[in-house]
Design an enzyme around this catalytic site. Structure first.
Site, short mmCIF file in Angstrom:
data_model
loop_
_atom_site.label_atom_id
_atom_site.label_comp_id
_atom_site.label_asym_id
_atom_site.label_seq_id
_atom_site.Cartn_x
_atom_site.Cartn_y
_atom_site.Cartn_z
N GLU A 196 8.13 -0.69 -8.41
CA GLU A 196 6.97 -1.21 -9.15
C GLU A 196 5.84 -0.23 -8.82
O GLU A 196 5.18 -0.36 -7.80
CB GLU A 196 6.65 -2.63 -8.70
CG GLU A 196 5.77 -3.36 -9.69
CD GLU A 196 4.31 -3.00 -9.56
OE1 GLU A 196 3.91 -1.90 -10.04
OE2 GLU A 196 3.57 -3.80 -9.00
N GLU A 205 -3.20 6.44 -9.98
CA GLU A 205 -2.66 6.50 -8.61
C GLU A 205 -1.39 7.33 -8.53
O GLU A 205 -0.95 7.71 -7.46
CB GLU A 205 -2.45 5.11 -8.00
CG GLU A 205 -3.77 4.40 -7.81
CD GLU A 205 -3.68 3.06 -7.13
OE1 GLU A 205 -2.56 2.52 -7.03
OE2 GLU A 205 -4.72 2.56 -6.71
#
Ligand code: SAH
Length: 419
Positions: A196, A205
């Site tokens: 995930e 990110e």
């Protein structure tokens, strides 16, 4: 509040760095994003400090900050384009795990993937990359019979994950490995790589890089990667209340003209995207359009530097075009041929997730009419220095269908996320 302000002005403020995002509630709390540099003026309690960011002051939770002001420390953080200390530091605390595990749509989607593939997972070797508290690994052990699940986690949460695995009697199946995936070796190749990794606007990110590098090193030929594909979706939208709250507010105050502050408001509130926006389906001015589709089997790390997409929207109802809203969907292909694909959709017509949606405000709203078209391109450009950051550039033109003249407005805007 006034007293604090007076007291605080004597002492030199101390600089702190935000460990993670914080959205203030109420007008006396200050919102900030991870890695922002916050000046702390006073520490009236151990939990709440009085601080400043971009000339705005308010209370901030002390536990969200760490002292990054010392020059040495600042230099080391500059040396690390991944800002791993801050990044993994925040996953070593519970706040983000609380948010992710409270997100039922997200967590249930992963649970559903394991459940609907439980027969095929029998005896398989699985790696759960960035296992956090180990939830996906635990689902594997609870709902299927893989031979082993390697649960890889770089943050200090891994210590607790080991305890959770034991506490739930899964230690025969789940092996927790603490470390950055890039620096770990697995004892064998894996059949399934599950992770995930998605961030705001899908890529923010850039944990996806760790997934791609793990795929290339660990996934056996013919192995499965979950999610197997991902799409970024865009829609032109109205954002009336946000516009009113941040921009129209400065029109008239107490009978006075405050409009000279509007350029500042534009800079302060509209130059970066607004994370955590929840768009109403009724605020979409056209049918959403998938602008980027990523195949997790063929995507290369170098592809992440620049990702381009196109859009063409046909305005369905007249309204005020305030900006574009983006969200993502990921798909988990079944291990069985012909098996159903599980989908996790973070858009406005699905159950809200903790990612919510991302709003990109135009500098000025534009009235649009049913039948107009809005077409253009989107470019996601990864920051060459700060590897977890990117900019999003939108280029668009509006073709007015109703006017006799060939009225076409062209515009472009680049949004840093966050650097
Ligand atoms: N799988 C968990 C956590 C997802 S959040 C869940 O679904 O609830 C992503 C996690 O991946 C974080 O805990 C983060 O610390 C970890 N992570 C990110 N990049 C990593 C890397 N390169 N190696 C190991 N762990 C990583």
């Amino acid at each position: 509040m006034q007293t604090e302000k007076e007291d605080e002005d004597d002492a030199a403020p101390e600089e702190y760095v935000a460990l993670c995002d914080f959205t203030g509630s109420g007008s006396d709390q200050l919102s900030f994003s991870r890695a922002d540099k916050v000046l702390v003026h006073a520490k009236p309690s151990s939990e709440w400090w009085w601080a400043e960011l971009q000339a705005v002051r308010g209370y901030v939770p002390a536990s969200y900050l760490h002292q990054g002001g010392a020059e040495e420390e600042e230099d080391t953080s500059l040396d690390d384009p991944w800002q791993d200390e801050e990044y993994f530091g925040s996953y070593g605390m519970l706040k983000l795990h609380l948010e992710m595990l409270s997100d039922k749509s997200r967590t249930e989607a992963y649970r559903q993937v394991i459940l609907s593939n439980s027969a095929s997972l029998n005896n398989k070797v699985v790696v759960d990359l960035g296992c956090g508290t180990g939830i996906i690994s635990l689902f594997c052990a609870q709902l299927a019979q893989p031979s082993v699940v390697y649960a890889v986690e770089a943050s200090s949460m891994a210590e607790y994950t080991k305890q959770l695995v034991k506490q739930n009697g899964c230690e025969d199946i789940v092996t927790v490995l603490q470390g950055r995936a890039e620096e770990l070796e697995l004892p064998e190749q894996v059949d399934v790589l599950v992770s995930e990794w998605m961030g705001n606007c899908l890529l923010f990110e850039f944990m996806v890089e760790s997934v791609l590098s793990a795929r290339d090193r660990w996934l056996r030929e013919g192995g499965v990667i979950w999610p197997s594909s991902a799409a970024l979706t865009l829609v032109p939208c109205q954002a009336d209340s946000y516009y009113t709250e941040k921009m129209a507010f400065w029109e008239r105050l107490y009978g006075l003209d405050f409009t000279p502050l509007q350029p500042l408001a534009q800079q302060e509130f509209f130059s970066k995207p607004k994370f955590s926006h929840l768009i109403e389906p009724g605020d979409c001015l056209a049918a959403p359009c998938d602008v980027v589709c990523l195949n997790m089997y063929t995507l290369q790390i170098t592809d992440l530097e620049e990702i381009k997409g196109q859009f063409h929207f046909c305005v369905e109802k007249s309204g005020v075009f305030h900006g574009f809203t983006a969200w993502f969907t990921v798909h988990f292909k079944s291990l069985e041929t012909g098996g159903a694909t599980v989908e996790l959709n973070t858009g406005p017509t699905s159950e809200p997730t903790h990612w919510k949606q991302t709003l990109f405000m135009l500098d000025r709203p534009v009235s649009v009419y049913a039948g107009d078209s809005i077409s253009g391109t989107i470019l996601l450009r990864r920051n060459p220095t700060w590897r977890r950051h990117m900019t999003v550039t939108l280029n668009w033109n509006i073709n007015n269908s109703t006017e006799e003249t060939d009225d076409c407005q062209v515009a472009t805007k680049t949004f840093p996320m966050w650097r």
